[in-house]
Design an enzyme around this catalytic site. Structure first.
Site, PDB file in Angstrom:
ATOM      1  N   SER A 120       0.846  -1.282   0.101  1.00 49.68           N
ATOM      2  CA  SER A 120      -0.072   0.042   0.101  1.00 49.68           C
ATOM      3  C   SER A 120       0.758   1.167  -0.072  1.00 49.68           C
ATOM      4  CB  SER A 120      -0.956   0.130   1.249  1.00 49.68           C
ATOM      5  OG  SER A 120      -1.974  -0.976   1.350  1.00 49.68           O
ATOM      6  N   HIS A 141      -0.653  -2.245  -7.516  1.00 48.44           N
ATOM      7  CA  HIS A 141      -1.319  -1.871  -6.418  1.00 48.44           C
ATOM      8  C   HIS A 141      -2.897  -1.901  -6.890  1.00 48.44           C
ATOM      9  CE1 HIS A 141      -2.320   1.139  -3.146  1.00 48.44           C
ATOM     10  NE2 HIS A 141      -2.672  -0.142  -2.693  1.00 48.44           N
ATOM     11  N   GLU A 153      -2.508   0.500  -9.774  1.00 45.86           N
ATOM     12  CA  GLU A 153      -1.370   1.581  -9.812  1.00 45.86           C
ATOM     13  C   GLU A 153      -0.195   0.415 -10.364  1.00 45.86           C
ATOM     14  OE1 GLU A 153      -2.520   5.034  -6.958  1.00 45.86           O
ATOM     15  OE2 GLU A 153      -1.491   3.428  -6.046  1.00 45.86           O
ATOM     16  N   ASN A 192      -3.457   6.365  -2.516  1.00 43.99           N
ATOM     17  CA  ASN A 192      -3.096   6.117  -0.812  1.00 43.99           C
ATOM     18  C   ASN A 192      -2.591   7.432  -0.277  1.00 43.99           C
ATOM     19  OD1 ASN A 192      -4.513   3.645  -0.822  1.00 43.99           O
ATOM     20  ND2 ASN A 192      -2.598   2.399  -0.328  1.00 43.99           N
TER      21      ASN A 192
HETATM   22  N1  CAA Z   1     -17.504 -10.115  -4.678  1.00 42.45           N
HETATM   23  C1  CAA Z   1     -18.630  -9.940  -5.287  1.00 42.45           C
HETATM   24  N2  CAA Z   1     -19.593  -9.290  -5.245  1.00 42.45           N
HETATM   25  C2  CAA Z   1     -19.502  -8.355  -4.070  1.00 42.45           C
HETATM   26  C3  CAA Z   1     -18.477  -8.438  -3.091  1.00 42.45           C
HETATM   27  C4  CAA Z   1     -17.416  -9.584  -3.383  1.00 42.45           C
HETATM   28  N3  CAA Z   1     -16.445  -9.514  -2.856  1.00 42.45           N
HETATM   29  N4  CAA Z   1     -18.746  -7.346  -2.358  1.00 42.45           N
HETATM   30  C5  CAA Z   1     -19.688  -6.672  -2.515  1.00 42.45           C
HETATM   31  N5  CAA Z   1     -20.389  -7.295  -3.767  1.00 42.45           N
HETATM   32  C6  CAA Z   1     -21.487  -7.124  -4.453  1.00 42.45           C
HETATM   33  C7  CAA Z   1     -22.769  -6.965  -3.420  1.00 42.45           C
HETATM   34  O1  CAA Z   1     -23.172  -8.276  -3.425  1.00 42.45           O
HETATM   35  C8  CAA Z   1     -23.727  -6.021  -4.179  1.00 42.45           C
HETATM   36  O2  CAA Z   1     -24.541  -6.639  -5.421  1.00 42.45           O
HETATM   37  P1  CAA Z   1     -25.873  -6.012  -5.375  1.00 42.45           P
HETATM   38  O3  CAA Z   1     -25.712  -4.906  -5.969  1.00 42.45           O
HETATM   39  O4  CAA Z   1     -26.354  -7.240  -6.485  1.00 42.45           O
HETATM   40  O5  CAA Z   1     -26.567  -6.294  -4.220  1.00 42.45           O
HETATM   41  C9  CAA Z   1     -22.695  -5.052  -4.574  1.00 42.45           C
HETATM   42  O6  CAA Z   1     -21.446  -5.603  -4.847  1.00 42.45           O
HETATM   43  C10 CAA Z   1     -22.818  -3.932  -3.863  1.00 42.45           C
HETATM   44  O7  CAA Z   1     -22.321  -4.122  -2.662  1.00 42.45           O
HETATM   45  P2  CAA Z   1     -23.147  -3.546  -1.368  1.00 42.45           P
HETATM   46  O8  CAA Z   1     -24.494  -3.435  -1.275  1.00 42.45           O
HETATM   47  O9  CAA Z   1     -22.564  -4.437   0.071  1.00 42.45           O
HETATM   48  O10 CAA Z   1     -22.493  -2.287  -0.821  1.00 42.45           O
HETATM   49  P3  CAA Z   1     -21.949  -1.236  -1.604  1.00 42.45           P
HETATM   50  O11 CAA Z   1     -22.986  -0.645  -2.619  1.00 42.45           O
HETATM   51  O12 CAA Z   1     -21.760  -0.039  -0.569  1.00 42.45           O
HETATM   52  O13 CAA Z   1     -20.850  -1.705  -2.508  1.00 42.45           O
HETATM   53  C11 CAA Z   1     -18.359  -1.365  -2.262  1.00 42.45           C
HETATM   54  C12 CAA Z   1     -19.830  -1.977  -1.717  1.00 42.45           C
HETATM   55  C13 CAA Z   1     -18.122  -1.323  -3.834  1.00 42.45           C
HETATM   56  C14 CAA Z   1     -17.358  -2.010  -1.572  1.00 42.45           C
HETATM   57  C15 CAA Z   1     -18.454   0.178  -1.644  1.00 42.45           C
HETATM   58  O14 CAA Z   1     -19.187   0.357  -0.656  1.00 42.45           O
HETATM   59  C16 CAA Z   1     -17.150   0.995  -1.888  1.00 42.45           C
HETATM   60  O15 CAA Z   1     -16.763   1.197  -3.077  1.00 42.45           O
HETATM   61  N6  CAA Z   1     -16.618   1.190  -0.860  1.00 42.45           N
HETATM   62  C17 CAA Z   1     -15.472   2.005  -0.972  1.00 42.45           C
HETATM   63  C18 CAA Z   1     -14.092   0.912  -1.222  1.00 42.45           C
HETATM   64  C19 CAA Z   1     -13.036   1.733  -1.289  1.00 42.45           C
HETATM   65  O16 CAA Z   1     -12.785   2.923  -0.919  1.00 42.45           O
HETATM   66  N7  CAA Z   1     -11.795   0.881  -1.449  1.00 42.45           N
HETATM   67  C20 CAA Z   1     -10.484   1.155  -1.359  1.00 42.45           C
HETATM   68  C21 CAA Z   1      -9.837   0.746  -0.089  1.00 42.45           C
HETATM   69  S1  CAA Z   1      -8.021   1.543   0.209  1.00 42.45           S
HETATM   70  C22 CAA Z   1      -7.240   0.541  -0.783  1.00 42.45           C
HETATM   71  O17 CAA Z   1      -7.928  -0.522  -1.417  1.00 42.45           O
HETATM   72  C23 CAA Z   1      -5.938   0.524  -0.877  1.00 42.45           C
HETATM   73  C24 CAA Z   1      -4.944   0.271   0.341  1.00 42.45           C
HETATM   74  O18 CAA Z   1      -3.838  -0.085  -0.245  1.00 42.45           O
HETATM   75  C25 CAA Z   1      -5.636   0.177   1.553  1.00 42.45           C
HETATM   76  P1  NAD Z   2      -4.308  -9.850   5.053  1.00 43.72           P
HETATM   77  O1  NAD Z   2      -4.093  -9.942   6.587  1.00 43.72           O
HETATM   78  O2  NAD Z   2      -6.016  -9.733   4.999  1.00 43.72           O
HETATM   79  O3  NAD Z   2      -3.823 -10.937   4.406  1.00 43.72           O
HETATM   80  C1  NAD Z   2      -2.364 -11.264   4.494  1.00 43.72           C
HETATM   81  C2  NAD Z   2      -2.234 -12.705   4.300  1.00 43.72           C
HETATM   82  O4  NAD Z   2      -1.001 -12.937   4.107  1.00 43.72           O
HETATM   83  C3  NAD Z   2      -2.555 -13.517   5.500  1.00 43.72           C
HETATM   84  O5  NAD Z   2      -3.579 -14.609   5.073  1.00 43.72           O
HETATM   85  C4  NAD Z   2      -1.320 -14.262   6.100  1.00 43.72           C
HETATM   86  O6  NAD Z   2      -1.550 -15.449   6.780  1.00 43.72           O
HETATM   87  C5  NAD Z   2      -0.522 -14.204   4.905  1.00 43.72           C
HETATM   88  N1  NAD Z   2       0.953 -14.428   5.023  1.00 43.72           N
HETATM   89  C6  NAD Z   2       1.759 -13.928   5.773  1.00 43.72           C
HETATM   90  N2  NAD Z   2       3.014 -14.348   5.549  1.00 43.72           N
HETATM   91  C7  NAD Z   2       2.899 -14.923   4.298  1.00 43.72           C
HETATM   92  C8  NAD Z   2       3.976 -15.375   3.519  1.00 43.72           C
HETATM   93  N3  NAD Z   2       5.312 -15.429   3.705  1.00 43.72           N
HETATM   94  N4  NAD Z   2       3.696 -15.854   2.586  1.00 43.72           N
HETATM   95  C9  NAD Z   2       2.555 -16.039   1.895  1.00 43.72           C
HETATM   96  N5  NAD Z   2       1.391 -15.420   2.811  1.00 43.72           N
HETATM   97  C10 NAD Z   2       1.880 -14.848   3.830  1.00 43.72           C
HETATM   98  O7  NAD Z   2      -3.845  -8.316   4.518  1.00 43.72           O
HETATM   99  P2  NAD Z   2      -4.405  -7.621   3.007  1.00 43.72           P
HETATM  100  O8  NAD Z   2      -5.216  -6.783   3.502  1.00 43.72           O
HETATM  101  O9  NAD Z   2      -4.513  -8.782   1.993  1.00 43.72           O
HETATM  102  O10 NAD Z   2      -3.054  -7.088   2.789  1.00 43.72           O
HETATM  103  C11 NAD Z   2      -1.880  -7.649   1.985  1.00 43.72           C
HETATM  104  C12 NAD Z   2      -1.164  -6.483   1.239  1.00 43.72           C
HETATM  105  O11 NAD Z   2      -1.868  -5.808   0.310  1.00 43.72           O
HETATM  106  C13 NAD Z   2      -0.362  -5.568   2.279  1.00 43.72           C
HETATM  107  O12 NAD Z   2       0.618  -5.110   1.862  1.00 43.72           O
HETATM  108  C14 NAD Z   2      -1.491  -4.318   2.415  1.00 43.72           C
HETATM  109  O13 NAD Z   2      -1.038  -3.094   2.374  1.00 43.72           O
HETATM  110  C15 NAD Z   2      -1.866  -4.369   0.890  1.00 43.72           C
HETATM  111  N6  NAD Z   2      -3.284  -3.693   0.661  1.00 43.72           N
HETATM  112  C16 NAD Z   2      -4.431  -3.863   1.441  1.00 43.72           C
HETATM  113  C17 NAD Z   2      -5.558  -3.381   0.971  1.00 43.72           C
HETATM  114  C18 NAD Z   2      -6.604  -3.611   1.806  1.00 43.72           C
HETATM  115  O14 NAD Z   2      -7.612  -2.723   1.793  1.00 43.72           O
HETATM  116  N7  NAD Z   2      -6.583  -4.316   2.819  1.00 43.72           N
HETATM  117  C19 NAD Z   2      -5.423  -2.861  -0.353  1.00 43.72           C
HETATM  118  C20 NAD Z   2      -4.368  -2.514  -1.082  1.00 43.72           C
HETATM  119  C21 NAD Z   2      -3.255  -3.144  -0.795  1.00 43.72           C
END
Ligand code: CAA
Ligand code: NAD
Length: 388
Positions: A120, A141, A153, A192
């Site tokens: 991330s 990403h 990304e 991010n």
């Molecule tokens: N697989 C298949 N379908 C899925 C699913 C999955 N894993 N998850 C949800 N769905 C489907 C649901 O079944 C639902 O279908 P219907 O419309 O047919 O009922 C549809 O998707 C919408 O889901 P929900 O009704 O549960 O909820 P929603 O309208 O809020 O949509 C969401 C869900 C798309 C996740 C929305 O809430 C959303 O966009 N949330 C923000 C997500 C976001 O910002 N992600 C980025 C996080 S940061 C990151 O990823 C980077 C990092 O490095 C940390």
């Molecule tokens: P998670 O905790 O859901 O899953 C991580 C998995 O990796 C676990 O099942 C763990 O048992 C496994 N693991 C640990 N050590 C391992 C190894 N040596 N070999 C194989 N598997 C191993 O975490 P996540 O949310 O899937 O995040 C994974 C990566 O993706 C992180 O770098 C996170 O920053 C990035 N990421 C997360 C998100 C998010 O929304 N959660 C979105 C984008 C990117």
């Protein structure tokens, strides 16, 4: 024709299972590796559930079982990577753990295999140094949930070859997703990084008792965001959020130091959706946020201003164009509009004045306005990039 046929995904968690799923849907042979059978079983079940949902809506080109048959869960790293053309690492956001894993991958993978990290935040250049193939190392990403979020990304480390960037861009397109190239390797990349100061603002709001998580989430959801920001933190994983902030603290500055209450949540296994409890109780599914709790103490524009500010700083640093910024936020975080689509209807000096107040109130340097905003030169910046 692409030389990518076989994929190894390391980690079967939130991200790993999703990356394996979309790769198998696109016809790739996938080996998914985790460290315990129970994690692999959980990952395979999540894939099956998700495919069944997609299938029920007529969104699959093949039967669920056919897609599933292309995914082989494995415990051995050597077995996972030895035949792979592309390895995508999705293990926890812990630098040393990733380095150790990439060292092993480098040993067992074919010499021409590309290694990619789904980190991330972390420097692709620094991670690539764990290997003897820095030219074949990049960031890939994805966003959560992988099946639904369109952005990926593609991040260039200092030594990533152009050929590898092109192969990965094509790979992302083959999954039906939208690649955004990130040419400068900065902590958090584009989407991010722009969201980074917002998490500091959120935690500040909580810490100072300005509003409760539910009051914030109700307000932001009533403004059209798909999830409240605290709900999203739970959805991403509190442990992941904690590691992200630790990395920013080390690489960007002390404003990102995670507060003690967040560390406590991790220690108590309050990891959000994946452990059933975080800011909210997820044991019966997604929390029901009571929109009547939307609080006037929360000003949604503050979140927008903080994001616009970081976006301007990224453009000033030469990491992204205003166009890329909007695409990344819209497709990576499912936003109805990007920060610059909003900013162009606002007065930059007014944004700057509010940012100064936020910086003072929360005691955070990162909220201080970017040079372009302070000098009232946003329109000039847009002009330079042909952003209309
Ligand atoms: N697989 C298949 N379908 C899925 C699913 C999955 N894993 N998850 C949800 N769905 C489907 C649901 O079944 C639902 O279908 P219907 O419309 O047919 O009922 C549809 O998707 C919408 O889901 P929900 O009704 O549960 O909820 P929603 O309208 O809020 O949509 C969401 C869900 C798309 C996740 C929305 O809430 C959303 O966009 N949330 C923000 C997500 C976001 O910002 N992600 C980025 C996080 S940061 C990151 O990823 C980077 C990092 O490095 C940390
Ligand atoms: P998670 O905790 O859901 O899953 C991580 C998995 O990796 C676990 O099942 C763990 O048992 C496994 N693991 C640990 N050590 C391992 C190894 N040596 N070999 C194989 N598997 C191993 O975490 P996540 O949310 O899937 O995040 C994974 C990566 O993706 C992180 O770098 C996170 O920053 C990035 N990421 C997360 C998100 C998010 O929304 N959660 C979105 C984008 C990117």
């Amino acid at each position: 024709m692409s030389r990518i046929k076989k994929i190894a995904v390391l980690g079967a968690g939130l991200m790993g299972h999703g990356i394996a799923e979309v790769s198998a849907m696109a016809g790739y042979e996938v080996k998914m590796r985790d460290i315990k059978q129970e994690f692999l079983d959980k990952g395979m079940n999540m894939i099956k559930d998700s495919l069944q949902k997609m299938g029920a809506k007529g969104k699959l080109k093949e039967p669920v079982d056919k897609i599933l048959s292309r995914i082989t869960p494995v415990l051995s790293l050597e077995e996972a990577v030895k035949d792979a053309d592309l390895v995508i690492e999705a293990i926890p956001e812990i630098f040393d753990l990733k380095v150790q894993t990439f060292k092993e991958c480098d040993k067992y993978a074919k010499p021409d295999c590309i290694l990619a990290s789904n980190t991330s935040t972390m420097s692709i250049t620094e991670l690539s140094k764990a290997t003897n193939r820095q030219d074949k190392f990049a960031g890939l990403h994805f966003f959560n949930p992988v099946i639904l979020m369109r952005l990926v990304e593609v991040i260039r480390g200092q030594n990533t070859s152009e050929e590898v960037m092109k192969i990965l861009v094509e790979f992302v397109k083959s999954l039906g997703k939208v690649p955004v190239r990130v040419e400068k390797d900065v902590p958090g990349f584009i989407a991010n990084r722009i969201a980074a100061p917002t998490s500091v603002l959120l935690l500040g709001i909580y810490e100072k008792g300005v509003a409760t998580p539910e009051e914030v989430d109700a307000k932001m959801k009533s403004m059209g965001q798909p999830m409240g920001p605290f709900e999203l933190m739970d959805y991403v994983g509190i442990d992941t959020q904690y590691h992200i902030l630790k990395y920013y603290e080390k690489t960007i500055g002390p404003d990102y130091k995670p507060p003690e209450f967040l560390e406590k949540m991790v220690k108590e296994n309050k990891l959000g959706a994946k452990s059933g409890k975080g800011w909210y109780d997820w044991s019966a599914g997604r929390p029901q946020i009571d929109l009547s709790k939307a609080s006037e103490k929360v000003n949604p524009m503050d979140f927008m201003f903080v994001e616009i500010n970081e976006a301007v700083k990224l453009v000033e640093m030469g990491v992204a164009t205003p166009q890329d910024v909007d695409t990344a936020l819209k497709l990576g975080y499912n936003r109805p509009f990007g920060p610059f689509e909003l900013a162009r209807n606002l007065k930059d000096v007014e944004i700057a004045a509010r940012l100064e107040e936020l910086s003072k109130f929360y005691g955070k340097e990162i909220f201080k306005p970017a040079k372009t905003l302070k000098e009232g030169k946003l329109a000039k910046m847009f002009e330079k990039f042909g952003y209309t």
